[in-house]
Motif scaffolding. Structure first.
Motif, PDB file in Angstrom:
ATOM      1  N   LEU A   5      -3.031  36.409   6.886  1.00 60.58           N
ATOM      2  CA  LEU A   5      -2.640  35.141   7.519  1.00 60.58           C
ATOM      3  C   LEU A   5      -3.678  34.323   8.314  1.00 60.58           C
ATOM      4  O   LEU A   5      -4.710  34.796   8.396  1.00 60.58           O
ATOM      5  N   ASP A   6      -3.357  32.866   8.456  1.00 63.24           N
ATOM      6  CA  ASP A   6      -4.386  32.082   8.825  1.00 63.24           C
ATOM      7  C   ASP A   6      -4.470  32.282  10.402  1.00 63.24           C
ATOM      8  O   ASP A   6      -5.516  32.321  11.066  1.00 63.24           O
ATOM      9  N   ARG A   7      -3.210  32.399  11.123  1.00 64.26           N
ATOM     10  CA  ARG A   7      -3.354  32.318  12.501  1.00 64.26           C
ATOM     11  C   ARG A   7      -2.119  32.887  13.195  1.00 64.26           C
ATOM     12  O   ARG A   7      -1.070  32.444  12.631  1.00 64.26           O
ATOM     13  N   VAL A   8      -2.056  33.735  14.262  1.00 59.24           N
ATOM     14  CA  VAL A   8      -1.152  33.867  15.191  1.00 59.24           C
ATOM     15  C   VAL A   8      -1.484  33.469  16.386  1.00 59.24           C
ATOM     16  O   VAL A   8      -2.792  33.855  17.067  1.00 59.24           O
ATOM     17  N   GLY A   9      -0.902  32.784  17.283  1.00 55.66           N
ATOM     18  CA  GLY A   9      -1.240  32.408  18.653  1.00 55.66           C
ATOM     19  C   GLY A   9       0.020  31.704  19.404  1.00 55.66           C
ATOM     20  O   GLY A   9       1.046  31.869  18.969  1.00 55.66           O
ATOM     21  N   TRP A  10      -0.488  31.441  20.507  1.00 55.41           N
ATOM     22  CA  TRP A  10       0.605  30.776  21.361  1.00 55.41           C
ATOM     23  C   TRP A  10       0.798  29.152  21.138  1.00 55.41           C
ATOM     24  O   TRP A  10      -0.204  28.578  20.983  1.00 55.41           O
ATOM     25  N   VAL A  11       1.849  28.792  21.114  1.00 51.96           N
ATOM     26  CA  VAL A  11       2.282  27.352  21.272  1.00 51.96           C
ATOM     27  C   VAL A  11       3.450  27.084  22.220  1.00 51.96           C
ATOM     28  O   VAL A  11       4.488  27.687  22.141  1.00 51.96           O
ATOM     29  N   HIS A  12       3.067  26.376  23.354  1.00 51.35           N
ATOM     30  CA  HIS A  12       4.035  26.279  24.256  1.00 51.35           C
ATOM     31  C   HIS A  12       4.708  27.666  24.729  1.00 51.35           C
ATOM     32  O   HIS A  12       6.009  27.748  24.841  1.00 51.35           O
ATOM     33  N   LYS A  13       3.987  28.534  25.082  1.00 51.51           N
ATOM     34  CA  LYS A  13       4.320  29.851  25.327  1.00 51.51           C
ATOM     35  C   LYS A  13       5.020  30.892  24.409  1.00 51.51           C
ATOM     36  O   LYS A  13       5.757  31.661  24.991  1.00 51.51           O
ATOM     37  N   SER A  14       5.038  30.350  23.291  1.00 54.04           N
ATOM     38  CA  SER A  14       6.018  31.086  22.258  1.00 54.04           C
ATOM     39  C   SER A  14       4.886  31.600  20.974  1.00 54.04           C
ATOM     40  O   SER A  14       4.066  30.686  20.737  1.00 54.04           O
ATOM     41  N   ARG A  15       5.090  32.792  20.478  1.00 55.44           N
ATOM     42  CA  ARG A  15       4.125  33.213  19.690  1.00 55.44           C
ATOM     43  C   ARG A  15       4.302  32.851  18.298  1.00 55.44           C
ATOM     44  O   ARG A  15       5.639  33.046  17.854  1.00 55.44           O
ATOM     45  N   VAL A  16       3.722  32.192  17.613  1.00 57.47           N
ATOM     46  CA  VAL A  16       3.716  31.777  16.393  1.00 57.47           C
ATOM     47  C   VAL A  16       3.047  32.083  15.471  1.00 57.47           C
ATOM     48  O   VAL A  16       1.751  32.418  15.527  1.00 57.47           O
ATOM     49  N   LEU A  17       3.266  31.888  14.087  1.00 56.05           N
ATOM     50  CA  LEU A  17       2.395  32.243  12.973  1.00 56.05           C
ATOM     51  C   LEU A  17       2.150  30.977  12.484  1.00 56.05           C
ATOM     52  O   LEU A  17       3.125  30.008  12.142  1.00 56.05           O
ATOM     53  N   ILE A  18       0.845  30.523  12.035  1.00 56.97           N
ATOM     54  CA  ILE A  18       0.417  29.313  11.690  1.00 56.97           C
ATOM     55  C   ILE A  18      -0.311  29.422  10.171  1.00 56.97           C
ATOM     56  O   ILE A  18      -1.047  30.358  10.188  1.00 56.97           O
ATOM     57  N   ASP A  19       0.009  28.545   9.282  1.00 56.42           N
ATOM     58  CA  ASP A  19      -0.754  28.361   8.417  1.00 56.42           C
ATOM     59  C   ASP A  19      -1.306  27.165   8.126  1.00 56.42           C
ATOM     60  O   ASP A  19      -0.549  26.146   8.298  1.00 56.42           O
ATOM     61  N   TRP A  20      -2.599  27.019   8.219  1.00 56.97           N
ATOM     62  CA  TRP A  20      -3.252  25.555   8.108  1.00 56.97           C
ATOM     63  C   TRP A  20      -3.182  24.991   6.639  1.00 56.97           C
ATOM     64  O   TRP A  20      -3.643  25.770   5.663  1.00 56.97           O
ATOM     65  N   LYS A  21      -2.983  23.910   6.555  1.00 51.66           N
ATOM     66  CA  LYS A  21      -2.909  23.161   5.215  1.00 51.66           C
ATOM     67  C   LYS A  21      -3.722  21.955   5.231  1.00 51.66           C
ATOM     68  O   LYS A  21      -3.639  21.288   5.877  1.00 51.66           O
TER      69      LYS A  21
END
Length: 184
Positions: free
Chosen positions: A95-111
């Motif tokens: 996976l590209d990234r797991v991190g926080w967005v506005h205090k929620s844990r999110v999985l992110i894929d950069w396109k």
């Protein structure tokens, strides 16, 4: 444990990967180079290891887009370019990234593409999400995002409906596994 199938291979062999037919090899190579370079910049930035001279001018806009995303959505990285292995379904992905967005844990894929087909990436990201949650059951993913970074310094967030996409990936994996068992 034997070699585990990669998420992208499972999807490609099921006919669910990106359709790159008709795209000239030099165009594909330029896109691959751009994607690799931008991912490396985002990864280095996320770990605080980006030096001022590390950014080639042609990739500056993409990094600006990433920084705007981080600022606007209060994004804080946890891990980048992280290998996940599903212990029960026996597959691997990165996976590209797991991190926080506005205090929620999110999985992110950069396109780093002109357009994002969310349906085309949903099963891949759902597979990563399932593996993450199997490995880290006390750290569930609240949302899965495909974040399109643009050369002009802007970004677009695409929310992925990973719930339905989980079934698509698992169906592809079952077929992939059965074909291997039969020697095909």
């Amino acid at each position: 444990m034997p070699d585990l199938p990669h998420v992208t291979r499972v999807l490609a062999e099921a006919g669910l990967g990106p359709d790159l037919t008709g795209i000239a090899p030099d165009v594909l190579e330029a896109a691959r180079r751009r994607g690799s370079a931008v991912h490396a910049l985002v990864d280095a930035h996320g770990y605080g290891a980006l030096e001022p001279g590390d950014v080639e001018p042609e990739f500056k806009g993409y990094l600006d887009a990433y920084e705007a995303f981080c600022r606007d959505l209060k994004h804080e990285p946890v891990v980048s370019e992280y290998e996940v292995i599903h212990p029960a379904w026996h597959y691997v992905g990165h996976l590209d990234r797991v991190g926080w967005v506005h205090k929620s844990r999110v999985l992110i894929d950069w396109k780093v593409v002109a357009t994002v087909d969310v349906d085309a990436v949903a099963a891949q990201l759902a597979a990563y999400e399932m593996a993450w949650e199997a490995m880290r059951p006390t750290e569930p993913i609240a949302e899965t995002l495909a974040v399109q970074l643009k050369a002009d310094g802007t970004y677009r967030v695409h929310v992925v409906d990973s719930e339905g996409a989980r079934q698509v990936f698992l169906a592809a994996l079952v077929i992939y596994t059965e074909r291997r068992r039969r020697g095909r």
